[in-house]
Every structure is written in C-alpha cells, then in structure tokens.
Motif scaffolding. Structure first.
Motif, short mmCIF file in Angstrom:
data_model
loop_
_atom_site.label_atom_id
_atom_site.label_comp_id
_atom_site.label_asym_id
_atom_site.label_seq_id
_atom_site.Cartn_x
_atom_site.Cartn_y
_atom_site.Cartn_z
N GLN A 110 0.84 -1.19 0.00
CA GLN A 110 0.00 0.00 0.00
C GLN A 110 0.88 1.24 0.00
OE1 GLN A 110 -3.05 0.17 -0.52
NE2 GLN A 110 -3.77 2.16 0.16
N VAL A 111 0.51 2.22 -0.79
CA VAL A 111 1.26 3.47 -0.89
C VAL A 111 0.59 4.53 -0.05
CG1 VAL A 111 1.98 5.30 -2.46
CG2 VAL A 111 2.10 2.91 -3.19
N GLN A 112 1.40 5.30 0.63
CA GLN A 112 0.88 6.42 1.42
C GLN A 112 1.61 7.70 1.03
OE1 GLN A 112 1.33 5.11 5.52
NE2 GLN A 112 -0.82 4.49 5.56
N LEU A 113 0.88 8.81 1.07
CA LEU A 113 1.45 10.11 0.81
C LEU A 113 1.35 10.94 2.08
CD1 LEU A 113 -0.13 10.93 -2.68
CD2 LEU A 113 2.02 9.75 -2.18
N GLU A 114 2.46 11.50 2.51
CA GLU A 114 2.49 12.31 3.72
C GLU A 114 2.88 13.73 3.36
OE1 GLU A 114 4.79 10.73 6.89
OE2 GLU A 114 4.49 12.46 8.20
N GLU A 115 1.99 14.67 3.64
CA GLU A 115 2.20 16.07 3.31
C GLU A 115 2.63 16.86 4.54
OE1 GLU A 115 -1.70 15.93 0.37
OE2 GLU A 115 -1.77 16.12 2.54
N ARG A 153 2.57 -2.35 -6.57
CA ARG A 153 2.28 -3.71 -7.02
C ARG A 153 1.38 -3.66 -8.25
NH1 ARG A 153 2.43 -4.34 -1.35
NH2 ARG A 153 3.99 -5.87 -0.70
N THR A 154 0.55 -2.63 -8.32
CA THR A 154 -0.26 -2.32 -9.50
C THR A 154 -0.21 -0.82 -9.72
OG1 THR A 154 -2.27 -2.05 -8.21
CG2 THR A 154 -1.82 -4.27 -9.07
N ARG A 155 -0.75 -0.39 -10.83
CA ARG A 155 -0.80 1.06 -11.06
C ARG A 155 -1.95 1.63 -10.24
NH1 ARG A 155 -1.10 4.56 -16.72
NH2 ARG A 155 -1.20 6.62 -15.71
N GLY A 156 -1.73 2.78 -9.63
CA GLY A 156 -2.79 3.41 -8.87
C GLY A 156 -2.58 4.90 -8.74
N VAL A 157 -3.65 5.59 -8.41
CA VAL A 157 -3.61 7.03 -8.14
C VAL A 157 -3.91 7.22 -6.66
CG1 VAL A 157 -4.66 9.26 -8.61
CG2 VAL A 157 -4.33 7.61 -10.47
N TYR A 158 -3.04 7.97 -6.00
CA TYR A 158 -3.13 8.13 -4.57
C TYR A 158 -3.22 9.60 -4.20
CZ TYR A 158 -1.51 3.32 -4.75
OH TYR A 158 -1.41 1.98 -5.02
N TRP A 159 -3.87 9.86 -3.07
CA TRP A 159 -4.04 11.22 -2.57
C TRP A 159 -3.56 11.32 -1.14
CZ3 TRP A 159 -5.65 15.21 -5.59
CH2 TRP A 159 -6.26 14.89 -6.82
N GLY A 160 -2.97 12.45 -0.79
CA GLY A 160 -2.66 12.75 0.58
C GLY A 160 -3.89 13.23 1.33
N GLN A 161 -3.72 13.48 2.61
CA GLN A 161 -4.85 13.86 3.45
C GLN A 161 -5.19 15.34 3.32
OE1 GLN A 161 -1.79 13.45 4.54
NE2 GLN A 161 -1.34 15.18 5.90
N GLY A 162 -4.27 16.10 2.74
CA GLY A 162 -4.50 17.54 2.56
C GLY A 162 -3.84 18.36 3.64
#
Length: 118
Positions: free
Chosen positions: A1-6, A102-111
């Motif tokens: 799982q990918v996570q974005l941290e802003e 592991r697959t292609r995906g689009v991810y968003w941070g929490q803002g």
C-alpha cells in the motif's frame, strides 16, 4: 500500500512564501507523475502543479511564475515552493501521485491547509 504524507501548510500574509512537501512511501516501482491540487471552500478541486516521471512540469495559469514544483527522486518526494502568495491561494492543498506499486494506482494525501491573509 502506498501512502502520501504532506507537510508545510500554514498561515501566511499576502506576499509571503510557503513550501509544501509530499513524501510517498510503500512499494513504489516507478512514478508516472506527482503533484499538487487544491480545493477552496465551495469550489471544485483544481490542478496546481504536476511533474512527470521524466521531469516535465505543468502549472495552473494562476500560479505560473509564483509557484515551483520540484522533486527529490531518491526520496520519492515532491515539493511545492509557493512565493508571492495571494488570498485567493487559500485552500486545502492535496498531494497526488500516479505510480506503479504492485499495481498502477492514483493516490491522494490527506490535505494540508494553506491560508493567506490580506
């Protein structure tokens, strides 16, 4: 799982500067693009700036010449340097990543909230 941290949002006076950071973590094979979107109250989410995996950039007309997107590849991190901020830049800024894990995906941070006072 990918996570974005802003990080990096806050309150600034008009004419001031802020720098936003977004770090992607998890299983990341390659990044297609990373960038920033924003959403002001009562408005739709809009593109601010993006950078492709090859380094190409795209900016909203409203921020050209004032905002600069950059990247630290080794850290899977993207930055947004915001100068000459205006009250109309006030919004929640969201990091976005289109990438292969592991697959292609689009991810968003929490803002992160950016507020520019006049």
């Amino acid at each position: 799982q990918v996570q974005l941290e802003e990080s990096g949002g806050g309150l600034v006076q008009a004419g001031g500067s802020l720098r936003l950071s977004c770090a992607a973590s998890g299983t990341i094979i390659s990044i297609i693009s990373m960038g920033w979107y924003r959403q002001a109250p009562g408005k739709v989410r809009e593109l601010v700036a993006t950078m492709s995996g090859g380094g190409g950039t795209n900016y909203a007309n409203s921020v050209k010449g004032r905002f600069t997107i950059s990247r630290a590849n080794a850290k899977n991190t993207v930055y947004l340097q915001m100068n000459s901020l205006k009250p109309e830049d006030t919004a929640v800024y969201y990091c976005n990543a289109d990438l292969y894990g592991r697959t292609r995906g689009v991810y968003w941070g929490q803002g992160t909230q950016v507020t520019v006072s006049s």
